[in-house]
Design a protein around this motif. Sequence first.
Motif, PDB file in Angstrom:
ATOM      1  N   GLU A 196       0.830  -1.201   0.000  1.00  0.00           N
ATOM      2  CA  GLU A 196       0.000   0.000   0.000  1.00  0.00           C
ATOM      3  C   GLU A 196       0.866   1.252   0.000  1.00  0.00           C
ATOM      4  OE1 GLU A 196      -2.501  -0.416   3.423  1.00  0.00           O
ATOM      5  OE2 GLU A 196      -3.744  -1.977   2.505  1.00  0.00           O
ATOM      6  N   THR A 197       1.930   1.246   0.779  1.00  0.00           N
ATOM      7  CA  THR A 197       2.828   2.399   0.852  1.00  0.00           C
ATOM      8  C   THR A 197       3.498   2.651  -0.496  1.00  0.00           C
ATOM      9  OG1 THR A 197       3.234   1.959   3.190  1.00  0.00           O
ATOM     10  CG2 THR A 197       4.822   3.369   2.067  1.00  0.00           C
ATOM     11  N   GLN A 198       3.953   1.588  -1.142  1.00  0.00           N
ATOM     12  CA  GLN A 198       4.588   1.743  -2.453  1.00  0.00           C
ATOM     13  C   GLN A 198       3.597   2.301  -3.469  1.00  0.00           C
ATOM     14  OE1 GLN A 198       6.222  -2.102  -3.342  1.00  0.00           O
ATOM     15  NE2 GLN A 198       8.009  -1.817  -2.016  1.00  0.00           N
ATOM     16  N   SER A 199       2.361   1.865  -3.397  1.00  0.00           N
ATOM     17  CA  SER A 199       1.327   2.368  -4.295  1.00  0.00           C
ATOM     18  C   SER A 199       1.083   3.854  -4.049  1.00  0.00           C
ATOM     19  CB  SER A 199       0.044   1.570  -4.093  1.00  0.00           C
ATOM     20  OG  SER A 199      -1.004   2.115  -4.842  1.00  0.00           O
ATOM     21  N   GLU A 200       1.011   4.235  -2.782  1.00  0.00           N
ATOM     22  CA  GLU A 200       0.805   5.639  -2.439  1.00  0.00           C
ATOM     23  C   GLU A 200       1.996   6.493  -2.850  1.00  0.00           C
ATOM     24  OE1 GLU A 200      -0.198   5.817   1.715  1.00  0.00           O
ATOM     25  OE2 GLU A 200      -2.056   4.699   1.435  1.00  0.00           O
ATOM     26  N   VAL A 201       3.199   5.992  -2.667  1.00  0.00           N
ATOM     27  CA  VAL A 201       4.407   6.719  -3.068  1.00  0.00           C
ATOM     28  C   VAL A 201       4.407   6.924  -4.588  1.00  0.00           C
ATOM     29  CG1 VAL A 201       6.930   6.552  -3.263  1.00  0.00           C
ATOM     30  CG2 VAL A 201       5.816   6.094  -1.078  1.00  0.00           C
ATOM     31  N   ALA A 202       4.015   5.894  -5.315  1.00  0.00           N
ATOM     32  CA  ALA A 202       3.957   6.026  -6.778  1.00  0.00           C
ATOM     33  C   ALA A 202       2.934   7.090  -7.182  1.00  0.00           C
ATOM     34  CB  ALA A 202       3.610   4.678  -7.409  1.00  0.00           C
ATOM     35  N   ALA A 203       1.772   7.105  -6.534  1.00  0.00           N
ATOM     36  CA  ALA A 203       0.747   8.107  -6.847  1.00  0.00           C
ATOM     37  C   ALA A 203       1.240   9.499  -6.496  1.00  0.00           C
ATOM     38  CB  ALA A 203      -0.537   7.788  -6.092  1.00  0.00           C
ATOM     39  N   LEU A 204       1.895   9.638  -5.346  1.00  0.00           N
ATOM     40  CA  LEU A 204       2.425  10.942  -4.943  1.00  0.00           C
ATOM     41  C   LEU A 204       3.530  11.401  -5.889  1.00  0.00           C
ATOM     42  CD1 LEU A 204       2.489  10.567  -1.048  1.00  0.00           C
ATOM     43  CD2 LEU A 204       1.007  12.061  -2.407  1.00  0.00           C
ATOM     44  N   SER A 205       4.366  10.488  -6.329  1.00  0.00           N
ATOM     45  CA  SER A 205       5.435  10.840  -7.277  1.00  0.00           C
ATOM     46  C   SER A 205       4.833  11.354  -8.571  1.00  0.00           C
ATOM     47  CB  SER A 205       6.323   9.628  -7.562  1.00  0.00           C
ATOM     48  OG  SER A 205       7.009   9.243  -6.394  1.00  0.00           O
ATOM     49  N   GLU A 206       3.774  10.733  -8.998  1.00  0.00           N
ATOM     50  CA  GLU A 206       3.102  11.172 -10.220  1.00  0.00           C
ATOM     51  C   GLU A 206       2.513  12.571 -10.037  1.00  0.00           C
ATOM     52  OE1 GLU A 206      -0.820   9.763 -12.660  1.00  0.00           O
ATOM     53  OE2 GLU A 206       0.532   8.178 -11.954  1.00  0.00           O
ATOM     54  N   GLN A 207       1.918  12.812  -8.864  1.00  0.00           N
ATOM     55  CA  GLN A 207       1.360  14.145  -8.598  1.00  0.00           C
ATOM     56  C   GLN A 207       2.457  15.197  -8.532  1.00  0.00           C
ATOM     57  OE1 GLN A 207      -0.998  13.871  -5.046  1.00  0.00           O
ATOM     58  NE2 GLN A 207      -2.692  12.803  -6.072  1.00  0.00           N
ATOM     59  N   VAL A 208       3.576  14.867  -7.924  1.00  0.00           N
ATOM     60  CA  VAL A 208       4.705  15.799  -7.829  1.00  0.00           C
ATOM     61  C   VAL A 208       5.221  16.118  -9.232  1.00  0.00           C
ATOM     62  CG1 VAL A 208       7.101  16.058  -7.059  1.00  0.00           C
ATOM     63  CG2 VAL A 208       5.363  15.218  -5.472  1.00  0.00           C
ATOM     64  N   ALA A 209       5.316  15.109 -10.068  1.00  0.00           N
ATOM     65  CA  ALA A 209       5.784  15.332 -11.437  1.00  0.00           C
ATOM     66  C   ALA A 209       4.824  16.262 -12.176  1.00  0.00           C
ATOM     67  CB  ALA A 209       5.919  14.003 -12.159  1.00  0.00           C
ATOM     68  N   LYS A 210       3.525  16.068 -12.016  1.00  0.00           N
ATOM     69  CA  LYS A 210       2.534  16.920 -12.669  1.00  0.00           C
ATOM     70  C   LYS A 210       2.628  18.347 -12.145  1.00  0.00           C
ATOM     71  CE  LYS A 210      -0.882  13.358 -13.736  1.00  0.00           C
ATOM     72  NZ  LYS A 210      -2.232  12.838 -13.428  1.00  0.00           N
ATOM     73  N   LEU A 211       2.766  18.493 -10.813  1.00  0.00           N
ATOM     74  CA  LEU A 211       2.884  19.827 -10.230  1.00  0.00           C
ATOM     75  C   LEU A 211       4.160  20.522 -10.680  1.00  0.00           C
ATOM     76  CD1 LEU A 211       1.576  19.191  -6.599  1.00  0.00           C
ATOM     77  CD2 LEU A 211       0.481  20.556  -8.388  1.00  0.00           C
ATOM     78  N   THR A 212       5.245  19.769 -10.771  1.00  0.00           N
ATOM     79  CA  THR A 212       6.510  20.335 -11.235  1.00  0.00           C
ATOM     80  C   THR A 212       6.359  20.834 -12.670  1.00  0.00           C
ATOM     81  OG1 THR A 212       7.731  18.859  -9.786  1.00  0.00           O
ATOM     82  CG2 THR A 212       8.963  19.864 -11.586  1.00  0.00           C
ATOM     83  N   ALA A 213       5.726  20.024 -13.510  1.00  0.00           N
ATOM     84  CA  ALA A 213       5.518  20.432 -14.902  1.00  0.00           C
ATOM     85  C   ALA A 213       4.618  21.657 -14.960  1.00  0.00           C
ATOM     86  CB  ALA A 213       4.912  19.284 -15.693  1.00  0.00           C
ATOM     87  N   LEU A 214       3.611  21.731 -14.131  1.00  0.00           N
ATOM     88  CA  LEU A 214       2.706  22.877 -14.099  1.00  0.00           C
ATOM     89  C   LEU A 214       3.441  24.140 -13.671  1.00  0.00           C
ATOM     90  CD1 LEU A 214      -0.243  23.833 -14.398  1.00  0.00           C
ATOM     91  CD2 LEU A 214      -0.554  23.259 -11.990  1.00  0.00           C
TER      92      LEU A 214
END
Length: 119
Positions: free
Chosen positions: A93-111
């Motif tokens: 579950e933690t790895q899944s959440e980390v992957a989702a958060l990493s994706e959100q961080v990447a999107k925010l960084t691009a924004l």
Amino acid sequence: EQNVRGASITSIGQALWWAVSTITGTGYGDVVPVTFVGKLVGVGLMIGGVAIVGVVAASFASWMIEAVGTRVVREQVEVEREVERETEKVEAETQSEVAALSEQVAKLTALIEGMQRLE
């Protein structure tokens, strides 16, 4: 004992009664040895009675410790397995959440980078 003056143990029946009552620790005092050899036999019977009780108590205690110890070890193994299963579940579950958060961080960084280019 049987031919000694004042002896209360004069027959085999009385001797057996005295031996049983002595070895079991009751020792009513109704029959007692009066000779030195009789008293030595009495001491031996008393020690034997205590030894028998000690052996029985030690054997019982050993059996109880082994039985309880085996059960405790079995329960401990079950608990360890359950903890391991729960740990694996939480890690997934933690790895899944980390992957989702990493994706959100990447999107925010691009924004943010896109907004900075517009300025």
